[in-house]
Enzyme design. Structure first.
Site, PDB file in Angstrom:
ATOM      1  N   GLU A  35      23.546   4.172  14.869  1.00 48.34           N
ATOM      2  CA  GLU A  35      23.423   4.162  16.335  1.00 48.34           C
ATOM      3  C   GLU A  35      22.882   2.825  16.825  1.00 48.34           C
ATOM      4  O   GLU A  35      23.304   2.310  17.856  1.00 48.34           O
ATOM      5  CB  GLU A  35      22.509   5.316  16.767  1.00 48.34           C
ATOM      6  CG  GLU A  35      22.620   5.660  18.242  1.00 48.34           C
ATOM      7  CD  GLU A  35      21.505   5.047  19.073  1.00 48.34           C
ATOM      8  OE1 GLU A  35      21.506   5.269  20.281  1.00 48.34           O
ATOM      9  OE2 GLU A  35      20.639   4.335  18.514  1.00 48.34           O
ATOM     10  N   LYS A  73       0.826  -1.218   0.000  1.00 41.18           N
ATOM     11  CA  LYS A  73       0.000   0.000   0.000  1.00 41.18           C
ATOM     12  C   LYS A  73       0.862   1.271   0.000  1.00 41.18           C
ATOM     13  O   LYS A  73       0.549   2.246  -0.684  1.00 41.18           O
ATOM     14  CB  LYS A  73      -0.922   0.003   1.216  1.00 41.18           C
ATOM     15  CG  LYS A  73      -2.039  -1.029   1.098  1.00 41.18           C
ATOM     16  CD  LYS A  73      -2.940  -1.029   2.301  1.00 41.18           C
ATOM     17  CE  LYS A  73      -4.103  -1.983   2.096  1.00 41.18           C
ATOM     18  NZ  LYS A  73      -5.095  -1.913   3.167  1.00 41.18           N
ATOM     19  N   GLU A 128       3.669  -0.377  13.918  1.00 39.97           N
ATOM     20  CA  GLU A 128       4.309   0.935  14.088  1.00 39.97           C
ATOM     21  C   GLU A 128       4.923   1.378  12.763  1.00 39.97           C
ATOM     22  O   GLU A 128       5.694   0.636  12.157  1.00 39.97           O
ATOM     23  CB  GLU A 128       5.399   0.880  15.166  1.00 39.97           C
ATOM     24  CG  GLU A 128       6.030   2.245  15.409  1.00 39.97           C
ATOM     25  CD  GLU A 128       7.076   2.236  16.510  1.00 39.97           C
ATOM     26  OE1 GLU A 128       6.752   2.601  17.654  1.00 39.97           O
ATOM     27  OE2 GLU A 128       8.218   1.843  16.223  1.00 39.97           O
TER      28      GLU A 128
HETATM   29  P1  0O2 Z   1      14.207  -2.479  16.662  1.00 43.31           P
HETATM   30  O1  0O2 Z   1      15.401  -3.358  16.541  1.00 43.31           O
HETATM   31  O2  0O2 Z   1      14.207  -1.339  15.710  1.00 43.31           O
HETATM   32  O3  0O2 Z   1      12.928  -3.259  16.664  1.00 43.31           O
HETATM   33  P2  0O2 Z   1      10.959   1.450  23.739  1.00 43.31           P
HETATM   34  O4  0O2 Z   1      11.230   0.557  22.554  1.00 43.31           O
HETATM   35  O5  0O2 Z   1      10.224   0.775  24.860  1.00 43.31           O
HETATM   36  O6  0O2 Z   1      12.188   2.217  24.173  1.00 43.31           O
HETATM   37  P3  0O2 Z   1       8.526   2.528  22.834  1.00 43.31           P
HETATM   38  O7  0O2 Z   1       7.854   3.691  23.521  1.00 43.31           O
HETATM   39  O8  0O2 Z   1       7.924   1.184  22.973  1.00 43.31           O
HETATM   40  O9  0O2 Z   1      10.042   2.573  23.253  1.00 43.31           O
HETATM   41  O10 0O2 Z   1       8.573   2.776  21.311  1.00 43.31           O
HETATM   42  P4  0O2 Z   1       9.293   3.930  20.497  1.00 43.31           P
HETATM   43  O11 0O2 Z   1       9.813   5.032  21.347  1.00 43.31           O
HETATM   44  O12 0O2 Z   1       8.335   4.269  19.438  1.00 43.31           O
HETATM   45  O13 0O2 Z   1      10.579   3.190  19.928  1.00 43.31           O
HETATM   46  C1  0O2 Z   1      10.515   1.964  19.316  1.00 43.31           C
HETATM   47  C2  0O2 Z   1      11.482   1.889  18.142  1.00 43.31           C
HETATM   48  O14 0O2 Z   1      11.939   3.178  17.720  1.00 43.31           O
HETATM   49  C3  0O2 Z   1      12.748   1.141  18.464  1.00 43.31           C
HETATM   50  O15 0O2 Z   1      12.542  -0.226  18.363  1.00 43.31           O
HETATM   51  C4  0O2 Z   1      13.691   1.663  17.379  1.00 43.31           C
HETATM   52  O16 0O2 Z   1      13.388   1.094  16.120  1.00 43.31           O
HETATM   53  C5  0O2 Z   1      13.311   3.117  17.342  1.00 43.31           C
HETATM   54  N1  0O2 Z   1      14.090   3.889  18.317  1.00 43.31           N
HETATM   55  C6  0O2 Z   1      13.622   4.493  19.431  1.00 43.31           C
HETATM   56  N2  0O2 Z   1      14.609   5.131  20.074  1.00 43.31           N
HETATM   57  C7  0O2 Z   1      15.737   4.921  19.374  1.00 43.31           C
HETATM   58  C8  0O2 Z   1      17.114   5.353  19.524  1.00 43.31           C
HETATM   59  O17 0O2 Z   1      17.485   6.052  20.470  1.00 43.31           O
HETATM   60  N3  0O2 Z   1      17.998   4.935  18.567  1.00 43.31           N
HETATM   61  C9  0O2 Z   1      17.616   4.161  17.508  1.00 43.31           C
HETATM   62  N4  0O2 Z   1      18.566   3.811  16.633  1.00 43.31           N
HETATM   63  N5  0O2 Z   1      16.341   3.746  17.334  1.00 43.31           N
HETATM   64  C10 0O2 Z   1      15.415   4.117  18.247  1.00 43.31           C
HETATM   65  P5  0O2 Z   1      13.460  -1.245  19.140  1.00 43.31           P
HETATM   66  O18 0O2 Z   1      12.596  -2.291  19.702  1.00 43.31           O
HETATM   67  O19 0O2 Z   1      14.320  -0.527  20.117  1.00 43.31           O
HETATM   68  O20 0O2 Z   1      14.415  -1.832  18.092  1.00 43.31           O
END
Ligand code: 0O2
Length: 203
Positions: A152, A21, A137
């Protein structure tokens, strides 16, 4: 979790459907030979080890894994910061899913320096057992934001989340540089788009 394949199947379906989509949105802009706010789209189902880590952090057990908002994850990359807001408006206008949450890490970036706009949606998936609504998401970011986040993320992985302070400081400086790059590109946006139109016509 007894049967991961069964549990993750609807999430895989969401990722595949949304990739199609969102790519179609891009093609529609291309056909109008208009500037597309979408540069490219990627998607993935969260790997099981990452699900287990996140579930532990959030104190969830297998019955509640569906509360993790990014089991299905889509990423939309844009050329310019303004394009991100165009994409958000396009997402808000859709009738095939419902937005349940938005997180703007662009006007308020994370302490790490991370910038991106996150939209959490509730997406209806049709299965042989009827309709199920699952969370997904969508991360919307510029190419520069994506470059920084990818680097990062791998450094974070290398240090298991305990990045040494000197590297942290450098990453924050790199995040500032990436924000400046986005700003500079926005300032010469018209010039860039004019050049891209000529280039597009020649192809
Ligand atoms: P992956 O490997 O990408 O799946 P939380 O994950 O609990 O800290 P929340 O509120 O559940 O946070 O979700 P949020 O803030 O939307 O962040 C989720 C995803 O955003 C992360 O997934 C990352 O993909 C990205 N993200 C958030 N903060 C950072 C950061 O500081 N650096 C980078 N590189 N990515 C970030 P995952 O599960 O961490 O990882």
């Amino acid at each position: 979790m007894e049967n991961w394949d069964l549990f993750l199947a609807p999430y895989q379906q969401v990722v595949e459907e949304l990739k199609v989509k969102l790519k179609v949105m891009r093609e529609q802009f291309d056909n109008l030979s208009d500037h597309s706010p979408i540069e490219f789209v990627t998607g993935r189902v969260k790997p099981i080890p990452s699900i287990l880590i996140k579930a532990k952090e959030k104190g969830l057990n297998a019955d509640n894994y569906h509360e993790i908002q990014d089991l299905a994850g889509l990423r939309i990359m844009c050329q310019f910061v303004d394009d991100i807001y165009t994409v958000i408006e396009l997402l808000r206008g859709r009738s095939d899913f419902e937005i349940v949450e938005e997180r703007d890490y662009i006007s308020r970036n994370k302490v790490s320096g991370y910038r991106s706009y996150h939209v959490v949606i509730s997406y209806p998936v049709e299965t042989i057992n009827g309709q199920v609504k699952v969370l997904a998401e969508i991360q919307v970011r510029t190419l520069a934001m994506n470059f920084w986040a990818t680097i990062e993320h791998s450094i974070n992985y290398k240090y298991s989340g305990q990045i040494p302070e000197n590297i942290h400081a450098r990453l924050r400086r790199a995040a500032e540089a990436s924000a400046r790059l986005d700003e500079e590109m926005s300032n010469i946006r018209e010039e860039i788009q004019e050049a891209q139109k000529i280039f597009h016509r020649k192809k």
